[in-house]
Design an enzyme around this catalytic site. Structure first.
Site, short mmCIF file in Angstrom:
data_model
loop_
_atom_site.label_atom_id
_atom_site.label_comp_id
_atom_site.label_asym_id
_atom_site.label_seq_id
_atom_site.Cartn_x
_atom_site.Cartn_y
_atom_site.Cartn_z
CD GLU A 82 -28.81 20.82 -19.02
OE1 GLU A 82 -28.07 20.45 -18.09
OE2 GLU A 82 -29.86 21.47 -18.83
CE LYS A 134 -32.98 20.60 -16.90
NZ LYS A 134 -31.69 21.35 -16.77
CB CYS A 163 -29.37 18.40 -16.11
SG CYS A 163 -28.09 18.79 -14.89
CB VAL A 171 -24.43 23.44 -10.85
CG1 VAL A 171 -23.83 23.92 -12.16
CG2 VAL A 171 -25.95 23.56 -10.89
C1 ACM Z 1 -29.07 21.60 -14.46
O1 ACM Z 1 -30.21 21.11 -14.52
N1 ACM Z 1 -28.36 21.80 -15.53
C2 ACM Z 1 -28.49 21.94 -13.16
#
Ligand code: ACM
Length: 264
Positions: A38, A109, A142, A169
């Protein structure tokens, strides 16, 4: 089919430097499909929407997408990579899909994490599966992992592989992706980064590496380290994901009880 990932440690804002480093690695990777993290060339922790707008690029047409297209053509690879996308002044946390014939598509996203909500607009494109040289690849980014519907919808559309650019994270994601693969009998390639960013004082982020390739039986075929940049290529047979039978009596998708899943 040979699939792989790049696990990098980008310098925030040094897009040309980070991009060139990735291009150099890609030129040495013998792979049909490579997933990059990402926001792989910009870094993650934007201080606000203005900064993201400054580093945002059109998809297609922006310099990062164009450079990836050139690499995909030269190396005969399909690539899935995360970058900030700007479209009519709106910035999305997006992934671009390119291949030997050029631009293939993009994904924005859907589930923004934490302060991303102050930087990006949530994705407004349908979850989509792309035909990459005869292999069906779904894309999510992510934190989408935390919403099992994302992988499910991709799998129900026929995804054999889920390409998953990430900047992890939250500790549970690598294990949770095993479950996503088991639930759907798909492969997943998670490409994460390592390193630390603290561009917002008091809000340090440490990225946890562990990029990985998981198969439809939930086997972790390869998992990268927690702290080192690395890249890896592995041979898989996407055909394995087409068989949704767990045993002669249980077919994962046919056994779904949609009649009980409705909420009135
Ligand atoms: C994330 O979605 N980059 C934690």
């Amino acid at each position: 089919m040979r699939v792989g990932f790049i696990q990098n440690d980008p310098v925030f804002g040094s897009v040309r430097h980070n991009l060139d480093a990735a291009l150099e690695i890609l030129s040495g990777m013998q792979a049909d499909l490579v997933v990059l993290p990402e926001l792989f060339a910009t870094g993650y922790q934007f201080t606000g929407p203005e900064e993201a707008r400054d580093l945002g690029e059109p998809i297609p047409g922006g310099p990062t997408t164009e450079a990836l297209i050139e690499a995909a053509r030269a190396n005969r690879q399909f690539l899935v990579a995360g970058l900030p996308e700007i479209d009519e002044g709106i910035v999305y946390n997006s992934a671009v899909i390119v291949g030997p014939e050029g631009y293939v598509g993009k994904y924005r996203k859907a589930h923004l994490f934490d302060t991303e909500k102050e930087v990006f607009q949530p994705g407004n494109l349908p979850l989509k599966v792309f035909d990459l040289g005869g292999v069906r690849v779904g894309v999510m980014i992510c934190f989408d992992w935390r919403f099992p519907e994302t992988a499910r919808v991709l799998a129900l559309q026929g995804a054999e592989i889920i390409a998953h650019p990430a900047n992890l994270v939250l500790a549970h994601c690598p294990q949770a992706m095993i479950t996503r693969c088991l639930e759907n009998r798909v492969f997943a390639i998670t490409a994460d980064r390592v390193g630390k960013e603290e561009r917002v004082p008091g809000h340090a982020l440490r990225f946890m590496g562990q990029s990985q390739v998981v198969d439809p039986d939930g086997n972790v075929l390869y998992r990268a380290s927690i702290e080192r940049p690395e890249n890896h290529v592995i041979e898989i047979d996407p055909e394995q994901s087409r068989n949704k039978y767990l045993n002669p009596r249980n077919q994962l998708f046919e056994d779904r009880r949609e009649d009980l899943y409705r909420i009135d």
